[in-house]
Design an enzyme around this catalytic site. Structure first.
Site, PDB file in Angstrom:
ATOM      1  N   LYS A 168     -24.579  18.907  19.059  1.00 20.98           N
ATOM      2  CA  LYS A 168     -25.098  19.053  17.745  1.00 20.98           C
ATOM      3  C   LYS A 168     -25.319  20.382  17.307  1.00 20.98           C
ATOM      4  O   LYS A 168     -24.965  20.906  16.247  1.00 20.98           O
ATOM      5  CB  LYS A 168     -26.084  18.253  17.235  1.00 20.98           C
ATOM      6  N   ASP A 171     -24.692  13.823  12.891  1.00 24.27           N
ATOM      7  CA  ASP A 171     -25.834  13.003  13.265  1.00 24.27           C
ATOM      8  C   ASP A 171     -25.869  11.740  12.697  1.00 24.27           C
ATOM      9  O   ASP A 171     -24.776  11.209  12.203  1.00 24.27           O
ATOM     10  CB  ASP A 171     -27.080  14.053  12.762  1.00 24.27           C
TER      11      ASP A 171
END
Length: 334
Positions: free
Chosen positions: A167, A186
């Site tokens: 991420k 996410d």
């Protein structure tokens, strides 16, 4: 970087255009995305101005390393402390600020990890110490050269740095390294993929009718949605599928589309009441007490001195003045 007072208006304009990536027309992108998903017509109006910035690479990288298991308020506080410790002081009419430090400046501290712990970075302090050490060993243009690499190669290189997972790497790719197709995933984006697309893409033909899918990608899109539908809770594999689905739907600017989707979902999750009108319940009427009952329920007189002494500690703890019980129940809705 920040422009100085000596720079001309043209130079300042160039800096701002680069930072906000004004050469990219968000309106034109939305017109393309509306063909795939008509709901982008609403997003183009409610999320107007949501753009992907082209941020300084080191500043973006170090900020997102601080984001793991953290919230925006605390991330901001930590970055401010980092700048205050290592940055250059800048005095302006608006107050005193500190620039974001370079890797070389931080590296001059022989005890980076300990310093970062004292600033409040906790277990992340070790990540910074190792990443600074690694970047100092590499060529000064190492990070900038990743702009010319593919998304896959650049992601792998970033993840070699301490504290950088998928991420964080995708955030840096999208917001600093010109990878418009990088999609940071996410919980929010996983939920967006589930709520907005999985049901429609795996449903009946009538549900698909509103979406104009790229003809050469229809089979791949349906396949990704079908696989994603099997996940009822987020996981690494679910994130990968959600990312692949959004990229396939909105490439070559899937990262920008993700920005609008994320912003819209964030607003709904922070203020769910904004999406749903609330209704007020009617107060329940109580039967009036008879004179005899009213007299029996009348409280005994409490000496003034004793009453004030009992209420005072509560007022000091809460910062509120004591209120009668009936007022408390009315305010709390009971």
């Amino acid at each position: 970087r920040l422009p100085t007072a000596s720079e001309s208006d043209d130079e300042l304009k160039l800096l701002l255009c680069d930072y906000f990536q004004l050469h990219i027309s968000l309106q034109a992108l939305c017109e393309q995305w509306i063909k795939v998903d008509p709901e982008f017509k609403k997003l183009a109006q409610t999320q107007i101005g949501v753009r992907i910035l082209r941020q300084p690479i080191v500043e973006n990288l170090f900020t997102f390393i601080a984001s793991s298991n953290n919230n925006i308020k605390r991330i901001t506080m930590l970055v401010d402390k980092l700048c205050g410790k290592y940055g250059q002081k800048v005095e302006t009419e608006k107050g005193v600020f500190f620039t974001f430090p370079s890797v070389q400046t931080i590296a001059q501290d022989s005890a980076v990890e300990q310093t970062m712990k004292e600033l409040g970075f906790g277990y992340r302090a070790r990540y910074y110490a190792k990443t600074v050490e690694r970047l100092v060993q590499l060529d000064d243009t190492y990070l900038e050269n990743l702009r010319h690499a593919s998304v896959e190669v650049a992601r792998v290189e970033l993840m070699k740095l301490s504290g950088v997972g998928p991420k964080v790497a995708d955030c840096v790719l999208l917001m600093s390294l010109d990878k418009a197709d990088a999609v940071p995933v996410d919980t929010h984006i996983w939920q967006v993929a589930q709520k907005r697309y999985v049901g429609r893409l795996t449903g009946s033909e009538s549900e698909l009718a509103s979406m104009l899918l790229p003809s050469d990608k229809q089979e791949r899109i349906r396949e990704l949605a079908q696989k994603l539908s099997a996940f009822k809770s987020p996981s690494t594999k679910a994130y990968e599928l959600a990312q692949a689905l959004i990229v396939t739907l909105f490439s070559p600017y899937a990262g920008w589309a993700q920005g609008l989707l994320f912003s819209d979902d964030l607003v709904d999750s922070v203020d769910p009441a904004a999406a749903k009108p609330t209704t007020k319940s009617k107060p329940i009427s109580k039967p009036k007490p008879t004179p005899a009952k009213r007299k029996a329920e009348r409280p005994q007189t409490i000496p003034k001195q004793e009453h004030e002494t009992a209420a005072e500690p509560t007022a000091k703890r809460t910062g509120l003045r004591p209120r009668p019980a009936s007022s408390v129940f009315t305010k709390s809705g009971l």
